[in-house]
Design a protein around this motif. Structure first.
Motif, PDB file in Angstrom:
ATOM      1  N   GLY A 154      42.830  93.385  25.663  1.00  0.00           N
ATOM      2  CA  GLY A 154      41.883  93.031  25.077  1.00  0.00           C
ATOM      3  C   GLY A 154      40.696  92.343  24.767  1.00  0.00           C
ATOM      4  N   MET A 155      39.788  93.085  25.858  1.00  0.00           N
ATOM      5  CA  MET A 155      38.354  94.151  26.167  1.00  0.00           C
ATOM      6  C   MET A 155      38.452  95.274  24.546  1.00  0.00           C
ATOM      7  SD  MET A 155      36.759  93.696  29.568  1.00  0.00           S
ATOM      8  CE  MET A 155      35.321  94.896  28.838  1.00  0.00           C
ATOM      9  N   PHE A 156      38.846  95.459  25.090  1.00  0.00           N
ATOM     10  CA  PHE A 156      39.607  97.353  23.952  1.00  0.00           C
ATOM     11  C   PHE A 156      40.040  96.938  22.639  1.00  0.00           C
ATOM     12  CE2 PHE A 156      39.598  99.102  28.008  1.00  0.00           C
ATOM     13  CZ  PHE A 156      39.520 100.291  28.332  1.00  0.00           C
ATOM     14  N   ILE A 196      46.990  80.446  18.346  1.00  0.00           N
ATOM     15  CA  ILE A 196      48.558  81.269  18.253  1.00  0.00           C
ATOM     16  C   ILE A 196      48.403  81.898  18.750  1.00  0.00           C
ATOM     17  CG2 ILE A 196      48.961  80.468  15.464  1.00  0.00           C
ATOM     18  CD1 ILE A 196      48.432  82.919  14.147  1.00  0.00           C
ATOM     19  N   PHE A 197      47.845  83.193  19.334  1.00  0.00           N
ATOM     20  CA  PHE A 197      47.638  83.850  20.011  1.00  0.00           C
ATOM     21  C   PHE A 197      48.505  83.835  21.380  1.00  0.00           C
ATOM     22  CE2 PHE A 197      46.712  86.790  23.734  1.00  0.00           C
ATOM     23  CZ  PHE A 197      46.225  88.277  22.434  1.00  0.00           C
ATOM     24  N   PRO A 198      48.600  82.537  22.284  1.00  0.00           N
ATOM     25  CA  PRO A 198      49.673  82.469  23.269  1.00  0.00           C
ATOM     26  C   PRO A 198      51.073  82.709  22.595  1.00  0.00           C
ATOM     27  CG  PRO A 198      47.275  81.262  23.352  1.00  0.00           C
ATOM     28  CD  PRO A 198      47.525  81.644  22.586  1.00  0.00           C
ATOM     29  N   LEU A 199      51.350  82.024  21.259  1.00  0.00           N
ATOM     30  CA  LEU A 199      52.423  82.215  21.529  1.00  0.00           C
ATOM     31  C   LEU A 199      52.743  83.168  21.211  1.00  0.00           C
ATOM     32  CD1 LEU A 199      52.278  78.542  19.197  1.00  0.00           C
ATOM     33  CD2 LEU A 199      52.684  78.628  21.483  1.00  0.00           C
ATOM     34  N   ILE A 200      52.044  83.984  20.430  1.00  0.00           N
ATOM     35  CA  ILE A 200      52.792  85.469  19.554  1.00  0.00           C
ATOM     36  C   ILE A 200      52.526  86.416  20.013  1.00  0.00           C
ATOM     37  CG2 ILE A 200      53.733  84.270  17.455  1.00  0.00           C
ATOM     38  CD1 ILE A 200      50.464  85.823  16.705  1.00  0.00           C
ATOM     39  N   SER A 201      51.352  85.829  21.666  1.00  0.00           N
ATOM     40  CA  SER A 201      51.442  87.659  22.479  1.00  0.00           C
ATOM     41  C   SER A 201      52.419  88.676  22.212  1.00  0.00           C
ATOM     42  CB  SER A 201      50.225  87.278  23.476  1.00  0.00           C
ATOM     43  OG  SER A 201      51.646  86.459  24.081  1.00  0.00           O
ATOM     44  N   ASP A 202      53.055  88.532  22.845  1.00  0.00           N
ATOM     45  CA  ASP A 202      54.306  89.252  23.262  1.00  0.00           C
ATOM     46  C   ASP A 202      54.215  89.561  21.701  1.00  0.00           C
ATOM     47  OD1 ASP A 202      54.564  87.841  25.163  1.00  0.00           O
ATOM     48  OD2 ASP A 202      56.473  87.325  24.857  1.00  0.00           O
ATOM     49  N   LEU A 203      55.054  89.385  20.867  1.00  0.00           N
ATOM     50  CA  LEU A 203      55.622  90.381  19.639  1.00  0.00           C
ATOM     51  C   LEU A 203      53.984  90.998  18.870  1.00  0.00           C
ATOM     52  CD1 LEU A 203      57.912  90.516  17.225  1.00  0.00           C
ATOM     53  CD2 LEU A 203      56.197  88.560  16.158  1.00  0.00           C
ATOM     54  N   LEU A 247      53.954  95.068  18.087  1.00  0.00           N
ATOM     55  CA  LEU A 247      53.048  95.238  16.327  1.00  0.00           C
ATOM     56  C   LEU A 247      52.152  96.216  16.360  1.00  0.00           C
ATOM     57  CD1 LEU A 247      54.320  93.833  14.010  1.00  0.00           C
ATOM     58  CD2 LEU A 247      52.584  92.493  13.548  1.00  0.00           C
ATOM     59  N   VAL A 248      50.564  95.493  17.720  1.00  0.00           N
ATOM     60  CA  VAL A 248      49.594  95.604  17.110  1.00  0.00           C
ATOM     61  C   VAL A 248      49.890  97.450  17.858  1.00  0.00           C
ATOM     62  CG1 VAL A 248      47.291  96.610  18.464  1.00  0.00           C
ATOM     63  CG2 VAL A 248      48.012  94.226  17.939  1.00  0.00           C
ATOM     64  N   ILE A 249      50.620  97.935  18.530  1.00  0.00           N
ATOM     65  CA  ILE A 249      50.195  99.570  19.097  1.00  0.00           C
ATOM     66  C   ILE A 249      51.436  99.921  18.078  1.00  0.00           C
ATOM     67  CG2 ILE A 249      51.867 100.851  20.699  1.00  0.00           C
ATOM     68  CD1 ILE A 249      51.724  98.790  22.516  1.00  0.00           C
ATOM     69  N   SER A 250      52.670  99.678  17.090  1.00  0.00           N
ATOM     70  CA  SER A 250      52.924 100.451  16.335  1.00  0.00           C
ATOM     71  C   SER A 250      52.102 100.097  15.294  1.00  0.00           C
ATOM     72  CB  SER A 250      54.632  98.937  15.426  1.00  0.00           C
ATOM     73  OG  SER A 250      55.299  98.746  16.976  1.00  0.00           O
ATOM     74  N   ILE A 251      51.396  99.443  14.609  1.00  0.00           N
ATOM     75  CA  ILE A 251      50.633  99.430  13.688  1.00  0.00           C
ATOM     76  C   ILE A 251      49.511 101.109  13.820  1.00  0.00           C
ATOM     77  CG2 ILE A 251      48.421  98.674  11.928  1.00  0.00           C
ATOM     78  CD1 ILE A 251      50.150  96.154  12.224  1.00  0.00           C
ATOM     79  N   VAL A 292      61.421 100.169  20.891  1.00  0.00           N
ATOM     80  CA  VAL A 292      60.787  99.057  19.707  1.00  0.00           C
ATOM     81  C   VAL A 292      59.752  99.910  19.199  1.00  0.00           C
ATOM     82  CG1 VAL A 292      60.207  97.237  18.976  1.00  0.00           C
ATOM     83  CG2 VAL A 292      62.304  97.156  20.470  1.00  0.00           C
ATOM     84  N   VAL A 293      59.237 100.073  19.639  1.00  0.00           N
ATOM     85  CA  VAL A 293      57.795 101.029  19.471  1.00  0.00           C
ATOM     86  C   VAL A 293      57.865 102.236  18.542  1.00  0.00           C
ATOM     87  CG1 VAL A 293      55.074 102.014  19.616  1.00  0.00           C
ATOM     88  CG2 VAL A 293      56.130  99.667  20.885  1.00  0.00           C
ATOM     89  N   PRO A 294      58.482 102.766  18.783  1.00  0.00           N
ATOM     90  CA  PRO A 294      58.621 104.345  17.976  1.00  0.00           C
ATOM     91  C   PRO A 294      59.969 104.185  16.717  1.00  0.00           C
ATOM     92  CG  PRO A 294      59.077 104.774  20.584  1.00  0.00           C
ATOM     93  CD  PRO A 294      59.093 102.937  19.849  1.00  0.00           C
ATOM     94  N   PHE A 295      60.310 103.279  16.493  1.00  0.00           N
ATOM     95  CA  PHE A 295      61.345 102.325  16.205  1.00  0.00           C
ATOM     96  C   PHE A 295      60.466 101.692  14.807  1.00  0.00           C
ATOM     97  CE2 PHE A 295      65.618 103.222  17.677  1.00  0.00           C
ATOM     98  CZ  PHE A 295      66.436 103.625  15.768  1.00  0.00           C
ATOM     99  N   MET A 296      59.563 100.861  14.771  1.00  0.00           N
ATOM    100  CA  MET A 296      58.900 100.082  14.446  1.00  0.00           C
ATOM    101  C   MET A 296      57.600 101.455  13.387  1.00  0.00           C
ATOM    102  SD  MET A 296      57.316  96.745  14.993  1.00  0.00           S
ATOM    103  CE  MET A 296      58.194  95.743  14.638  1.00  0.00           C
ATOM    104  N   THR A 297      57.422 102.070  14.172  1.00  0.00           N
ATOM    105  CA  THR A 297      56.518 103.165  13.809  1.00  0.00           C
ATOM    106  C   THR A 297      57.039 103.450  12.593  1.00  0.00           C
ATOM    107  OG1 THR A 297      55.271 102.789  16.136  1.00  0.00           O
ATOM    108  CG2 THR A 297      54.819 104.348  14.100  1.00  0.00           C
ATOM    109  N   PHE A 298      58.093 104.527  13.135  1.00  0.00           N
ATOM    110  CA  PHE A 298      58.963 104.991  11.644  1.00  0.00           C
ATOM    111  C   PHE A 298      59.236 104.412  10.975  1.00  0.00           C
ATOM    112  CE2 PHE A 298      62.817 106.846  10.315  1.00  0.00           C
ATOM    113  CZ  PHE A 298      62.526 108.608  10.469  1.00  0.00           C
TER     114      PHE A 298
END
Lengths: 184, 360
Positions: free
Chosen positions: B332-334, B31-38, B42-46, B171-177
């Motif tokens: 991806g490495m990090f 599923i990674f290639p399908l949802i990589s954008d989202l 999500l990862v940055i916000s979390i 989007v990221v600040p909103f989601m984080t908030f």
């Protein structure tokens, strides 16, 4: 395992805050819940703002007849308050499960698990359909950090409840000893 | 009715774990290639949520309301980012551009010739065994360069595919908030849907995972920052050029357990070789600085950040880094090891909880 509230604890409140009714939710079940909770020594005389904070801790759970609430020997995570219905507490003796208490609305059980992480010493089973409120240790710990004043109030009241039960257990033990001595 | 009998036959315990692990691995790869954008958003916000969470909790502890705490932290974060953009980003960009020019102008073929000459004089016949002809060396160098560029472009594409930078910045600040404000309530609602039999177990599990994840992310960030800053200061004092970039490289690569600190030696050694005169002394300084930073990290930082101790086997770290690099390039490495560590915590803790709650 558990009892209904006792007056000595009821009088040991820390701050005398005027109780203001709060509409936690609109339906009847929630008003029953509020009424039941505010009658408990743990939650009486709680201010409006603190009620809102506390409501975020409560987990409403519905159990069907004979459904297990928690099992003997599993990790204790928190306490339950009976809002309506009945709960039967079974103690494990050798291979048999022996009924030790039957609890109705307003009773609570498992409160020791709010303080430490020992395993459950009994099994709780719903008798008929029952609605319970659960309060759990991780959330209480969070509350103690976020709202230290409210956390302290709850912990002090909890300590009072546990101490009162310990005294009662001591009293019963003394009575049994006296009885045994007189029989011998 | 026997109330303490386990619900599931213990015979299936190992089989269940094995199937769980295989399904998790296959699902993630599929599923990674399908949802990589989202996933990037999500990862940055979390990650940001877990970075800010302790600050929000502390302000709440002081009696500040949650919304005000979050807003104050966002304002402060904005100011710090502004200062960073004003003072550090131009330095990093100018140092990076200058470094790129230096690398491009560097005479690799000359170095190769000198090295072959040195080998022929001191160890006759070895250069023939290695069999690197000057034209081959050039091909190899250009191949490595092209490979590295493609590798970095993969991450760039991933971020560009997620959204453009402006949309990401909104989007990221909103989601984080909202994760900071309503994350706990959302988790509670979700847990309330769990059947009674698994309810206490899920609640306990969610708290443990939340705690482990938060500590892990925070300790990685703190440790990387400490290492990066120490490296920067040490190289700046020793008069090595591009000290900020070197600090950044060392800090970032140290977020990869076991291998990161060693991988960091290569780019830093390359920069020192190109820029420091004499190069031998530069390499000696580099070894002293990097070793000292590692010692300080191991003696002072690591014991304080004990919570980072999510035990991941070195072989799994290597495998995770390779898979992460293949799927999402440098990014991806990090993120490979933290993502794996989280999956491991979820699987291991789920297993322990299933056992303790006698569901197994």
């Amino acid at each position: 395992m558990t009892e209904k509230h006792d007056d000595s604890i009821k009088n040991s409140t820390i701050t005398e805050v005027e109780w203001v009714p709060v509409s936690l939710t609109k339906d009847k079940r929630d008003s029953d819940m509020r009424r039941t909770l505010s009658s408990l020594p743990l939650f009486e005389n709680i201010s409006t703002r603190d009620w809102r904070e506390l409501a975020s801790l409560f987990h409403k759970r519905t159990f069907s007849d004979e459904e297990i609430i928690f099992r003997y020997g599993t990790p204790g995570l928190g306490m339950y308050i009976v809002i309506d219905g009945n709960v039967v507490i079974y103690s494990k003796e050798k291979t048999n499960d022996v009924e030790i208490a039957r609890l109705g609305p307003g009773s609570f059980f498992g409160e020791m698990s709010l303080i430490d992480e020992i395993d459950r010493s009994a099994t709780a089973v719903s008798s008929g359909n029952s609605n319970l409120i659960g309060i759990f240790r991780p959330q209480l710990k969070d509350l103690m950090y976020h709202r230290p004043r409210l956390g302290l109030i709850l912990m002090e009241r909890l300590a009072c409840i546990v101490v009162s039960r310990l005294r009662e257990a001591d009293k019963r033990l003394m009575e049994y000893r006296k009885k045994l001595n007189s029989e011998n | 009715m026997s109330l303490s009998t386990p619900i599931v036959n213990p015979m299936y315990r190992r089989l269940f774990l094995l199937i769980l692990f295989v399904i998790t691995a296959i699902t993630f790869i599929l599923i990674f290639p399908l949802i990589s954008d989202l996933l990037v958003v999500l990862v940055i916000s979390i990650v940001l949520t877990y970075v800010f969470k302790p600050c929000v909790a502390y302000l709440e502890h002081l009696g500040v309301r949650r919304v005000i705490s979050i807003t104050a932290i966002f304002v402060l974060g904005g100011v710090l980012i502004g200062i960073g953009v004003r003072f550090f980003v131009p330095t990093i960009i100018s140092e990076g551009v200058a470094l790129y020019d230096n690398i491009r102008e560097f005479d690799f073929i000359g170095i190769h010739r000198n090295f072959t000459f040195w080998l022929d004089n001191h160890l006759p016949g070895v250069s023939g065994l290695i069999a690197i002809e000057p034209d081959q060396a050039e091909i190899w160098i250009s191949r490595i360069g092209a490979g590295a560029t493609a590798f970095l472009q993969q991450s760039q594409k991933l971020i560009a595919g997620a959204m453009n930078v402006l949309a990401l910045a909104i989007v990221v600040p909103f989601m984080t908030f909202f994760l900071l404000k309503d994350g706990a309530a959302f988790t509670k609602k979700l847990i309330e849907t769990i059947p009674n039999r698994y309810f206490e177990m899920t609640l306990s599990l969610s708290y443990r995972i939340d705690r482990s994840f938060g500590n892990y992310i925070l300790s990685i960030l703190i440790e990387s920052a400490v290492i990066g800053i120490l490296t920067w200061i040490a190289f700046a004092i020793m008069g090595v050029k591009f000290a900020v970039v070197l600090g950044l490289i060392n800090g970032l690569l140290n977020s990869i357990p076991f291998f990161g600190p060693f991988i960091a030696y290569f780019p830093i050694a390359l920069v020192v070789l190109i820029t420091y005169d004499p190069p031998g002394l530069g390499l000696l300084w580099m070894l002293i600085i990097l070793t000292s930073v590692q010692v300080i990290d191991n003696v002072l930082a690591k014991p304080i950040l004990i919570s980072r101790s999510v035990n991941v086997h070195p072989a799994i770290v290597l495998l995770a880094v390779l898979i992460g690099g293949k799927l999402a390039g440098a990014i991806g490495m990090f993120i490979a090891v933290p993502v794996y560590a989280i999956i491991q915590v979820i699987i291991v803790d789920s297993y322990t909880h299933l056992k303790r709650y006698k569901i197994f």
